[in-house]
Scaffold this motif. Structure first.
Motif, PDB file in Angstrom:
ATOM      1  N   THR A 154       0.844  -1.199   0.000  1.00 41.16           N
ATOM      2  CA  THR A 154       0.000   0.000   0.000  1.00 41.16           C
ATOM      3  C   THR A 154       0.875   1.243   0.000  1.00 41.16           C
ATOM      4  OG1 THR A 154      -1.815  -1.107   1.143  1.00 41.16           O
ATOM      5  CG2 THR A 154      -1.764   1.294   1.260  1.00 41.16           C
ATOM      6  N   ALA A 156       1.173   5.316   0.254  1.00 41.41           N
ATOM      7  CA  ALA A 156       0.589   6.577   0.718  1.00 41.41           C
ATOM      8  C   ALA A 156       1.194   7.711  -0.093  1.00 41.41           C
ATOM      9  CB  ALA A 156       0.865   6.797   2.197  1.00 41.41           C
ATOM     10  N   CYS A 177       0.140   1.502   5.654  1.00 42.69           N
ATOM     11  CA  CYS A 177       0.896   1.805   4.442  1.00 42.69           C
ATOM     12  C   CYS A 177       2.305   1.228   4.536  1.00 42.69           C
ATOM     13  CB  CYS A 177       0.966   3.316   4.225  1.00 42.69           C
ATOM     14  SG  CYS A 177      -0.659   4.075   4.037  1.00 42.69           S
TER      15      CYS A 177
END
Length: 281
Positions: A154, A156, A177
């Motif tokens: 993930t 950010a 994240c």
């Protein structure tokens, strides 16, 4: 056709057999620079440097809408980006190649983030914003080249251009994240609005600033030194990718507007119909 967006330090495509330089404004303004159309290892390609010639554009200054529109107008159906990223996880060390599967938008609303509005209404699904076939093709190329590629992470996206505080770094970790960067949003979401399959290869330069050891904290000098070393691996990865047939984009990307548009064509101006037709291709 595959389009490549080069990030920091990735301003050209070695070995590209150049056929055409494509310049010109879009309905959304000027892109970062010329698009290079050509072929590499027999694969037709488009290439655009995200930050422009000489790295003249900061992340928040990039005209992401113009970049994506210009690439789509030039024939792109798939887009692979390369970006410098910081790591928020110990098992994603500096020097790694990492591909996000999800995104958290932590920008501050200063960027033009959609093609829609001003009389054209649409709500595009981004539940799965990244192209699984394109990610798998890149990871397979990494295995062939002996270059491990982490996936399913993930990312950010922060506003920049400043580097973050330690508190912000810890907060992004708490949000789940794994990577932090400044450029993939709104690029990833605009690609979906333009019905292009999208993926990014993140070149991990540092551990951001969440570790207690100040020697591990991100700095511009460390970013560029590490990036130069990792960029050679990224170019090898791209070479390996292009030596095999590319996957077909998934329908989820290529038909993203099929159920998303709310405004009927009869309510559109000729100018709106013209740019929308490009996105629908």
């Amino acid at each position: 056709m595959l389009a490549i967006i080069g990030g920091t330090g990735f301003y050209d495509l070695d070995g590209l057999r150049l056929d055409e330089r494509i310049a010109g404004a879009t309905p959304f303004g000027e892109p970062s620079g010329e698009i290079l159309r050509g072929s590499l290892h027999g694969q037709p390609l488009l290439f655009l440097a995200r930050h422009g010639s000489g790295h003249r554009l900061l992340p928040h200054e990039v005209n992401y809408r113009a970049n994506i529109f210009a690439l789509k107008r030039a024939g792109a159906t798939q887009l692979l980006g390369f970006s410098a990223v910081g790591s928020l996880a110990l098992d994603t060390p500096p020097g790694a190649l990492a591909m996000p599967g999800q995104y958290v938008d932590w920008t501050r609303g200063q960027r033009e983030r959609t093609f829609f509005g001003r009389g054209v209404a649409a709500h595009v699904s981004t539940a799965r914003p990244v192209s699984a076939p394109l990610v798998e093709a890149v990871c397979a190329a990494g295995r062939r080249a002996g270059l491990p590629v982490q996936r399913g992470l993930t990312y950010a996206c922060v506003e920049g251009p400043r580097l973050g505080t330690q508190a912000e770094s810890h907060l992004l970790r708490q949000l789940g994240c794994h990577l932090v960067g400044m450029t993939n949003v709104p690029e990833v979401f605009l690609a979906r609005e333009a019905q292009m399959a999208y993926a990014t290869v993140g070149l991990v330069t540092d551990y951001d600033c969440w570790l207690d050891d100040p020697a591990q904290h991100v700095s511009v000098g460390a970013i560029f030194e590490r990036y130069r070393q990792t960029l050679a691996d990224a170019r090898r990865l791209l070479d390996a990718l292009l030596q095999e047939p590319l996957p077909e984009p998934e329908p989820e990307s290529r038909q993203a507007l099929a159920q998303a548009l709310l405004t009927p064509d009869t309510a559109l101006s000729p100018e709106q119909r013209s740019w929308l037709e490009v996105l629908r291709r």
